[in-house]
Structure formats: C-alpha cells, structure tokens
Design a protein around this motif. Structure first.
Motif, PDB file in Angstrom:
ATOM      1  N   PRO A 186       9.229  13.233   6.170  1.00  0.00           N
ATOM      2  CA  PRO A 186       8.117  12.493   6.776  1.00  0.00           C
ATOM      3  C   PRO A 186       6.947  12.336   5.801  1.00  0.00           C
ATOM      4  CG  PRO A 186       8.072  14.757   7.527  1.00  0.00           C
ATOM      5  CD  PRO A 186       9.293  14.613   6.649  1.00  0.00           C
ATOM      6  N   LEU A 187       7.234  11.710   4.665  1.00  0.00           N
ATOM      7  CA  LEU A 187       6.260  11.543   3.586  1.00  0.00           C
ATOM      8  C   LEU A 187       6.274  10.105   3.091  1.00  0.00           C
ATOM      9  CD1 LEU A 187       7.332  14.680   1.520  1.00  0.00           C
ATOM     10  CD2 LEU A 187       5.377  14.543   3.077  1.00  0.00           C
ATOM     11  N   VAL A 188       5.094   9.597   2.742  1.00  0.00           N
ATOM     12  CA  VAL A 188       4.984   8.291   2.095  1.00  0.00           C
ATOM     13  C   VAL A 188       4.110   8.429   0.862  1.00  0.00           C
ATOM     14  CG1 VAL A 188       5.285   6.897   4.182  1.00  0.00           C
ATOM     15  CG2 VAL A 188       2.985   7.548   3.457  1.00  0.00           C
ATOM     16  N   MET A 189       4.278   7.518  -0.057  1.00  0.00           N
ATOM     17  CA  MET A 189       3.414   7.440  -1.221  1.00  0.00           C
ATOM     18  C   MET A 189       2.394   6.339  -0.957  1.00  0.00           C
ATOM     19  SD  MET A 189       5.985   9.208  -2.032  1.00  0.00           S
ATOM     20  CE  MET A 189       7.449   8.262  -2.236  1.00  0.00           C
ATOM     21  N   LEU A 190       1.151   6.645  -1.293  1.00  0.00           N
ATOM     22  CA  LEU A 190       0.032   5.758  -1.056  1.00  0.00           C
ATOM     23  C   LEU A 190      -0.589   5.349  -2.382  1.00  0.00           C
ATOM     24  CD1 LEU A 190      -2.399   4.528   0.582  1.00  0.00           C
ATOM     25  CD2 LEU A 190      -3.377   6.844   0.550  1.00  0.00           C
ATOM     26  N   ARG A 191      -0.653   4.046  -2.637  1.00  0.00           N
ATOM     27  CA  ARG A 191      -1.337   3.535  -3.826  1.00  0.00           C
ATOM     28  C   ARG A 191      -2.838   3.590  -3.540  1.00  0.00           C
ATOM     29  NH1 ARG A 191       3.147   0.135  -2.988  1.00  0.00           N
ATOM     30  NH2 ARG A 191       4.606   0.182  -4.744  1.00  0.00           N
ATOM     31  N   LEU A 192      -3.523   4.526  -4.160  1.00  0.00           N
ATOM     32  CA  LEU A 192      -4.935   4.753  -3.860  1.00  0.00           C
ATOM     33  C   LEU A 192      -5.800   3.531  -4.114  1.00  0.00           C
ATOM     34  CD1 LEU A 192      -5.319   8.402  -5.183  1.00  0.00           C
ATOM     35  CD2 LEU A 192      -5.213   7.636  -2.799  1.00  0.00           C
ATOM     36  N   THR A 193      -5.454   2.729  -5.091  1.00  0.00           N
ATOM     37  CA  THR A 193      -6.260   1.544  -5.401  1.00  0.00           C
ATOM     38  C   THR A 193      -6.180   0.473  -4.319  1.00  0.00           C
ATOM     39  OG1 THR A 193      -4.467   0.566  -6.686  1.00  0.00           O
ATOM     40  CG2 THR A 193      -6.109   1.901  -7.896  1.00  0.00           C
ATOM     41  N   ARG A 194      -5.283   0.646  -3.352  1.00  0.00           N
ATOM     42  CA  ARG A 194      -5.100  -0.353  -2.293  1.00  0.00           C
ATOM     43  C   ARG A 194      -5.843  -0.012  -1.006  1.00  0.00           C
ATOM     44  NH1 ARG A 194      -3.232  -5.007  -3.865  1.00  0.00           N
ATOM     45  NH2 ARG A 194      -1.727  -5.270  -2.241  1.00  0.00           N
ATOM     46  N   VAL A 195      -6.575   1.132  -1.002  1.00  0.00           N
ATOM     47  CA  VAL A 195      -7.319   1.505   0.203  1.00  0.00           C
ATOM     48  C   VAL A 195      -8.775   1.772  -0.143  1.00  0.00           C
ATOM     49  CG1 VAL A 195      -5.331   2.462   1.437  1.00  0.00           C
ATOM     50  CG2 VAL A 195      -6.715   3.959   0.011  1.00  0.00           C
ATOM     51  N   ASP A 196      -9.632   1.564   0.857  1.00  0.00           N
ATOM     52  CA  ASP A 196     -11.040   1.902   0.666  1.00  0.00           C
ATOM     53  C   ASP A 196     -11.278   3.331   1.152  1.00  0.00           C
ATOM     54  OD1 ASP A 196     -11.200   1.779   3.481  1.00  0.00           O
ATOM     55  OD2 ASP A 196     -12.173  -0.176   3.463  1.00  0.00           O
ATOM     56  N   ALA A 197     -12.477   3.824   0.968  1.00  0.00           N
ATOM     57  CA  ALA A 197     -12.805   5.210   1.302  1.00  0.00           C
ATOM     58  C   ALA A 197     -12.611   5.489   2.798  1.00  0.00           C
ATOM     59  CB  ALA A 197     -14.230   5.525   0.871  1.00  0.00           C
ATOM     60  N   GLU A 198     -12.951   4.539   3.642  1.00  0.00           N
ATOM     61  CA  GLU A 198     -12.815   4.736   5.086  1.00  0.00           C
ATOM     62  C   GLU A 198     -11.352   4.889   5.495  1.00  0.00           C
ATOM     63  OE1 GLU A 198     -13.785   2.317   9.184  1.00  0.00           O
ATOM     64  OE2 GLU A 198     -15.097   1.999   7.459  1.00  0.00           O
ATOM     65  N   ARG A 199     -10.499   4.031   4.980  1.00  0.00           N
ATOM     66  CA  ARG A 199      -9.062   4.120   5.307  1.00  0.00           C
ATOM     67  C   ARG A 199      -8.470   5.394   4.730  1.00  0.00           C
ATOM     68  NH1 ARG A 199      -4.292   0.931   5.894  1.00  0.00           N
ATOM     69  NH2 ARG A 199      -2.913   2.322   7.038  1.00  0.00           N
ATOM     70  N   LEU A 200      -8.863   5.759   3.523  1.00  0.00           N
ATOM     71  CA  LEU A 200      -8.367   6.995   2.920  1.00  0.00           C
ATOM     72  C   LEU A 200      -8.776   8.197   3.770  1.00  0.00           C
ATOM     73  CD1 LEU A 200      -6.872   8.393   0.609  1.00  0.00           C
ATOM     74  CD2 LEU A 200      -9.081   8.531  -0.577  1.00  0.00           C
ATOM     75  N   ALA A 201      -9.998   8.214   4.249  1.00  0.00           N
ATOM     76  CA  ALA A 201     -10.469   9.308   5.098  1.00  0.00           C
ATOM     77  C   ALA A 201      -9.595   9.429   6.355  1.00  0.00           C
ATOM     78  CB  ALA A 201     -11.927   9.107   5.472  1.00  0.00           C
ATOM     79  N   GLU A 202      -9.276   8.297   6.946  1.00  0.00           N
ATOM     80  CA  GLU A 202      -8.417   8.294   8.140  1.00  0.00           C
ATOM     81  C   GLU A 202      -7.037   8.868   7.822  1.00  0.00           C
ATOM     82  OE1 GLU A 202      -5.959   4.866  10.463  1.00  0.00           O
ATOM     83  OE2 GLU A 202      -8.052   4.410  10.040  1.00  0.00           O
ATOM     84  N   LEU A 203      -6.442   8.423   6.731  1.00  0.00           N
ATOM     85  CA  LEU A 203      -5.098   8.868   6.358  1.00  0.00           C
ATOM     86  C   LEU A 203      -5.049  10.357   6.017  1.00  0.00           C
ATOM     87  CD1 LEU A 203      -4.190   5.767   4.198  1.00  0.00           C
ATOM     88  CD2 LEU A 203      -3.073   6.419   6.355  1.00  0.00           C
ATOM     89  N   THR A 216       0.814  -1.213   0.000  1.00  0.00           N
ATOM     90  CA  THR A 216       0.000   0.000   0.000  1.00  0.00           C
ATOM     91  C   THR A 216       0.849   1.264   0.000  1.00  0.00           C
ATOM     92  OG1 THR A 216      -1.716  -1.192   1.218  1.00  0.00           O
ATOM     93  CG2 THR A 216      -1.856   1.203   1.241  1.00  0.00           C
ATOM     94  N   PHE A 217       1.933   1.251   0.767  1.00  0.00           N
ATOM     95  CA  PHE A 217       2.788   2.432   0.918  1.00  0.00           C
ATOM     96  C   PHE A 217       4.177   2.151   0.368  1.00  0.00           C
ATOM     97  CE2 PHE A 217      -0.303   2.516   4.371  1.00  0.00           C
ATOM     98  CZ  PHE A 217      -0.833   3.789   4.221  1.00  0.00           C
ATOM     99  N   PHE A 218       4.816   3.186  -0.181  1.00  0.00           N
ATOM    100  CA  PHE A 218       6.195   3.066  -0.635  1.00  0.00           C
ATOM    101  C   PHE A 218       6.864   4.425  -0.554  1.00  0.00           C
ATOM    102  CE2 PHE A 218       3.975   4.304  -4.456  1.00  0.00           C
ATOM    103  CZ  PHE A 218       4.881   5.044  -5.205  1.00  0.00           C
ATOM    104  N   THR A 219       8.137   4.446  -0.811  1.00  0.00           N
ATOM    105  CA  THR A 219       8.896   5.689  -0.859  1.00  0.00           C
ATOM    106  C   THR A 219       9.926   5.578  -1.972  1.00  0.00           C
ATOM    107  OG1 THR A 219      10.073   7.334   0.465  1.00  0.00           O
ATOM    108  CG2 THR A 219      10.655   5.013   0.839  1.00  0.00           C
ATOM    109  N   THR A 220      10.594   6.674  -2.238  1.00  0.00           N
ATOM    110  CA  THR A 220      11.663   6.699  -3.232  1.00  0.00           C
ATOM    111  C   THR A 220      12.843   7.449  -2.620  1.00  0.00           C
ATOM    112  OG1 THR A 220      10.937   8.778  -4.224  1.00  0.00           O
ATOM    113  CG2 THR A 220      10.006   6.738  -5.143  1.00  0.00           C
ATOM    114  N   PRO A 221      14.044   7.313  -3.185  1.00  0.00           N
ATOM    115  CA  PRO A 221      15.205   8.003  -2.623  1.00  0.00           C
ATOM    116  C   PRO A 221      15.017   9.526  -2.505  1.00  0.00           C
ATOM    117  CG  PRO A 221      15.927   6.339  -4.165  1.00  0.00           C
ATOM    118  CD  PRO A 221      14.422   6.406  -4.276  1.00  0.00           C
ATOM    119  N   GLY A 222      14.237  10.124  -3.382  1.00  0.00           N
ATOM    120  CA  GLY A 222      13.989  11.558  -3.312  1.00  0.00           C
ATOM    121  C   GLY A 222      13.243  11.990  -2.058  1.00  0.00           C
ATOM    122  N   TYR A 223      12.631  11.046  -1.369  1.00  0.00           N
ATOM    123  CA  TYR A 223      11.876  11.341  -0.159  1.00  0.00           C
ATOM    124  C   TYR A 223      12.603  10.875   1.103  1.00  0.00           C
ATOM    125  CZ  TYR A 223       7.958  12.738  -3.051  1.00  0.00           C
ATOM    126  OH  TYR A 223       7.159  13.394  -3.946  1.00  0.00           O
TER     127      TYR A 223
END
Length: 124
Positions: A85-102, A74-81
């Motif tokens: 304190p940042l993560v990348m989130l694959r939106l297709t891997r979360v539902d609306a409720e989890r996205l709202a929380e994040l 669900t989450f990943f990062t790259t060397p540029g980050y």
C-alpha cells in the motif's frame, strides 16, 4: 512545488514522529514508516536515494489505484512495490497544501489511534 525540506518540516510537526538517519528522509511513527525518500533501483547500478520523490503509505490497494489512475503525472509505482500500500509521489507536482494533506493522511494511518485523535484538522 514541494521539496524534501517541506516533507521534513511537515513530518516533524506531527506528534511522536521519529526521523531515521538516512541519505534522504525517512519518517516513522510507532516504528512504522509513513513517508521516506524513494530508493531508486536500476539493474546493474547501485541504489540511488531520490529526495525529489517521496514514498507514501496509503493504507490499501484501492487508495493506491485511485491515486495512480487519477493523477498519473503525480503518483507512480514500480514492480518492487506491487502488492504494497505504497505510492511514489513526484514532489515537484504538488504544492505545500496538498503535500501537507498527503503526509498527514499517511501519518494518521500509521499512528496509534490515541495519538492520531490528538491532531487537529489544520491539514485537512
């Protein structure tokens, strides 16, 4: 399965959020970004704005590592980050409720304390 429209709806429902004009989505509170489209960079190619991936502010390295190690699909990062304190989130891997929380958690960490205190716990 969430998408960019879900991010937009959730972010704009929070107090004092400003949407910055961009090719994707970019939301700030008190002039601080808390969620935006991932600007993918590949060597030798122009930057591509990925609206299927959100960059989320997570507050600190411990939270970042917990998300990356706990949910690598669900989450990943790259060397540029690195070091941010940042993560990348694959939106297709979360539902609306989890996205709202994040999104709400990211907003709370960036919003002035007086503004964050006004928000009820409807998102968790």
């Amino acid at each position: 399965m969430a998408d960019a429209d879900d991010v937009r709806r959730l972010a704009l429902a929070l107090p004092q959020v400003v949407e910055i004009d961009s090719d994707g989505f970019d939301f700030r509170v008190a002039d601080k970004g808390f969620v935006w489209s991932y600007p993918e960079r590949r060597p030798g190619k122009p930057r591509t704005i990925r609206t299927d991936i959100a960059v989320l502010y997570v507050g600190d390295e411990a939270e970042k590592q917990a998300l990356l190690l706990g949910e690598p699909e669900t989450f990943f990062t790259t060397p540029g980050y690195d070091g941010l304190p940042l993560v990348m989130l694959r939106l297709t891997r979360v539902d609306a409720e989890r996205l709202a929380e994040l999104v709400t958690d990211a907003w709370r960490m960036r919003a002035p304390e007086s503004v964050a205190a006004e928000v009820d716990d409807r998102f968790g």
